[in-house]
Design an enzyme around this catalytic site. Sequence first.
Site, PDB file in Angstrom:
ATOM      1  N   LYS A 111     -41.656  19.725 -33.383  1.00 52.22           N
ATOM      2  CA  LYS A 111     -42.787  20.442 -33.995  1.00 52.22           C
ATOM      3  C   LYS A 111     -43.147  19.797 -35.334  1.00 52.22           C
ATOM      4  O   LYS A 111     -44.316  19.656 -35.672  1.00 52.22           O
ATOM      5  CB  LYS A 111     -42.458  21.919 -34.189  1.00 52.22           C
ATOM      6  CG  LYS A 111     -42.441  22.716 -32.907  1.00 52.22           C
ATOM      7  CD  LYS A 111     -43.783  23.385 -32.661  1.00 52.22           C
ATOM      8  CE  LYS A 111     -43.902  24.034 -31.288  1.00 52.22           C
ATOM      9  NZ  LYS A 111     -43.005  25.172 -31.110  1.00 52.22           N
ATOM     10  N   LYS A 194     -45.614  18.742 -13.356  1.00 53.86           N
ATOM     11  CA  LYS A 194     -45.739  20.140 -12.961  1.00 53.86           C
ATOM     12  C   LYS A 194     -47.034  20.746 -13.467  1.00 53.86           C
ATOM     13  O   LYS A 194     -47.670  20.235 -14.383  1.00 53.86           O
ATOM     14  CB  LYS A 194     -44.526  20.935 -13.405  1.00 53.86           C
ATOM     15  CG  LYS A 194     -44.309  21.050 -14.892  1.00 53.86           C
ATOM     16  CD  LYS A 194     -43.136  21.989 -15.153  1.00 53.86           C
ATOM     17  CE  LYS A 194     -43.229  22.571 -16.535  1.00 53.86           C
ATOM     18  NZ  LYS A 194     -42.229  23.597 -16.799  1.00 53.86           N
ATOM     19  N   LYS A 197     -50.712  24.291 -18.489  1.00 51.12           N
ATOM     20  CA  LYS A 197     -52.009  24.527 -19.134  1.00 51.12           C
ATOM     21  C   LYS A 197     -52.594  23.285 -19.786  1.00 51.12           C
ATOM     22  O   LYS A 197     -53.777  23.012 -19.686  1.00 51.12           O
ATOM     23  CB  LYS A 197     -51.856  25.581 -20.225  1.00 51.12           C
ATOM     24  CG  LYS A 197     -51.675  26.948 -19.687  1.00 51.12           C
ATOM     25  CD  LYS A 197     -51.342  27.909 -20.811  1.00 51.12           C
ATOM     26  CE  LYS A 197     -50.745  29.158 -20.229  1.00 51.12           C
ATOM     27  NZ  LYS A 197     -49.403  29.467 -20.630  1.00 51.12           N
TER      28      LYS A 197
HETATM   29  P1  AMP Z   1     -45.600  28.438 -20.462  1.00 53.83           P
HETATM   30  O1  AMP Z   1     -46.890  28.725 -19.775  1.00 53.83           O
HETATM   31  O2  AMP Z   1     -45.372  26.989 -20.625  1.00 53.83           O
HETATM   32  O3  AMP Z   1     -45.414  29.249 -21.708  1.00 53.83           O
HETATM   33  O4  AMP Z   1     -44.433  28.894 -19.452  1.00 53.83           O
HETATM   34  C1  AMP Z   1     -44.076  30.227 -19.236  1.00 53.83           C
HETATM   35  C2  AMP Z   1     -43.058  30.315 -18.139  1.00 53.83           C
HETATM   36  O5  AMP Z   1     -43.591  29.823 -16.912  1.00 53.83           O
HETATM   37  C3  AMP Z   1     -41.799  29.507 -18.406  1.00 53.83           C
HETATM   38  O6  AMP Z   1     -40.681  30.297 -18.086  1.00 53.83           O
HETATM   39  C4  AMP Z   1     -41.876  28.320 -17.494  1.00 53.83           C
HETATM   40  O7  AMP Z   1     -40.609  27.939 -17.025  1.00 53.83           O
HETATM   41  C5  AMP Z   1     -42.733  28.828 -16.350  1.00 53.83           C
HETATM   42  N1  AMP Z   1     -43.570  27.711 -15.847  1.00 53.83           N
HETATM   43  C6  AMP Z   1     -44.609  27.118 -16.484  1.00 53.83           C
HETATM   44  N2  AMP Z   1     -45.155  26.146 -15.716  1.00 53.83           N
HETATM   45  C7  AMP Z   1     -44.438  26.108 -14.551  1.00 53.83           C
HETATM   46  C8  AMP Z   1     -44.503  25.331 -13.354  1.00 53.83           C
HETATM   47  N3  AMP Z   1     -45.423  24.400 -13.158  1.00 53.83           N
HETATM   48  N4  AMP Z   1     -43.590  25.572 -12.378  1.00 53.83           N
HETATM   49  C9  AMP Z   1     -42.657  26.533 -12.543  1.00 53.83           C
HETATM   50  N5  AMP Z   1     -42.542  27.303 -13.640  1.00 53.83           N
HETATM   51  C10 AMP Z   1     -43.420  27.107 -14.641  1.00 53.83           C
END
Ligand code: AMP
Length: 329
Positions: A111, A194, A197
Site C-alpha cells: 500500500k 480470476k 473488479k
Molecule cells: P473482493 O471483491 O476482492 O473484495 O473479494 C471479496 C471476496 O470474494 C474474497 O473473499 C475473495 O476471496 C472472493 N473472490 C473475489 N474474486 C473471486 C474469484 N474470482 N473467485 C473466487 N473468489 C473470489
Amino acid sequence: METVLSGMRPTGNLHLGNYFGAARSFVKMQDEYNCYFFIADWHSLTTHPKPEDIQKSARTILAEYLACGIDPDKATIYIQSDVPETLELYLYLNMNCYLGELERVTTFKEKARKQPDNVNAGLLTYPTLMAADILQHRALKVPVGKDQEQNMEMARKCARRFNNIYGVDFFPEPQNFSLSATAVKVPGLDGTGKMGKSDGNCIYLYEEDKAITKKVMRAVTDEGPQSPNSEKPEVIQNLFTLMQIASTEDTYKYFDEKWNDCTLRYGDMKKQLAADICATIAPIRERIKEISSDTEKLDRIARLGAEKARESSLRTLQEVRRIIGFRTY
Ligand code: AMP
C-alpha cells in the site's frame, strides 16, 4: 457454537467470483456457526473516500450480500463504523504492537508503494484494527485469502501478547478458515487469471440477462480444438471452469465430449453458458432490486446487526477494561 467473523470490503458491486468464492460459503456457514459479517468501512478510510460514497457503498454491499442469502436472523451482519467499541479495543491493541513489526507487514509495504503520498498511520495499524474486529467477538475462525495471512498472524500475536502481558487466558487465537472445501476460484472472461473488479473481466450480480449474455458471447476463445482429446489452453479451460460452476454436470460433460472429438462450436457453448449464468444470477438480481429499494428495511437490518455486534463487543470490552485495570462501564 464456534464464532466466525468475516469482513467485506465496501468496494463496488459483487460479481460472480464474490458469489461463488465467498457469499455462497457465508450462507452455508450461518447455519453451522455463530457468524459475524461486517462491512469494513473504517478500513476503507485509508484511501480517503468521499463522504457521499461511504454510505452508498456500505448500503450497496449490504443489500447484495443479503440478496445472496445472508440472513440477519441467523447471522449478525453489521457495518463496522456502527460499532464504536471496536475502536477502544484497537487502541489497547495498538499499545502492544511495535512499529518494526507493523512496517514489515507485506500489505502495508504494498500500500505504501501504491500511495507514497498518503502513508498514513491508519495504513500502518490496519492489522491492529483487523485484530480488534476479530478479537472483540473472540472469534475462533476467520475466512481469509492468502493475502490476509500475515494480518491473521498479527491478530494471533495481539491475542497472545494481551494474554501474556496480563497473565490471563482471555483471547482465543483466531485461526484462518479455509473456504477451499466450499468455495471455488472463478475465472474471468478475458481468458486469464480470476474474475475481479479491477480487471473488467467480470459479470456482476446486478446485471440483466442481456448484458450478461453479451459479455459471455464476447469471452475470449481460440481457433477451436485441433486434435482429439487435447489439453485445453487456459482461455478455453476458463470457459469450461465457468460451465462447471454455473451449469449442470450433464451440460458440462456434453460440451467436454464435443471438445474431445473436435466438434465443439464455441458459439453454442457460450449460448448455453450464458443461459446458465443468467439462471443463477436472475433470482439474486431480483432480490438486490427488492432489498435496495426498501432503504428503511435496509437501515433496520443494519441497526439490528449493529445492536447485536455492539452487545458482543461490549461484553469483551468490559472484561478487557477490568483486566487492564480500568473501571467497567
Ligand atoms: P473482493 O471483491 O476482492 O473484495 O473479494 C471479496 C471476496 O470474494 C474474497 O473473499 C475473495 O476471496 C472472493 N473472490 C473475489 N474474486 C473471486 C474469484 N474470482 N473467485 C473466487 N473468489 C473470489
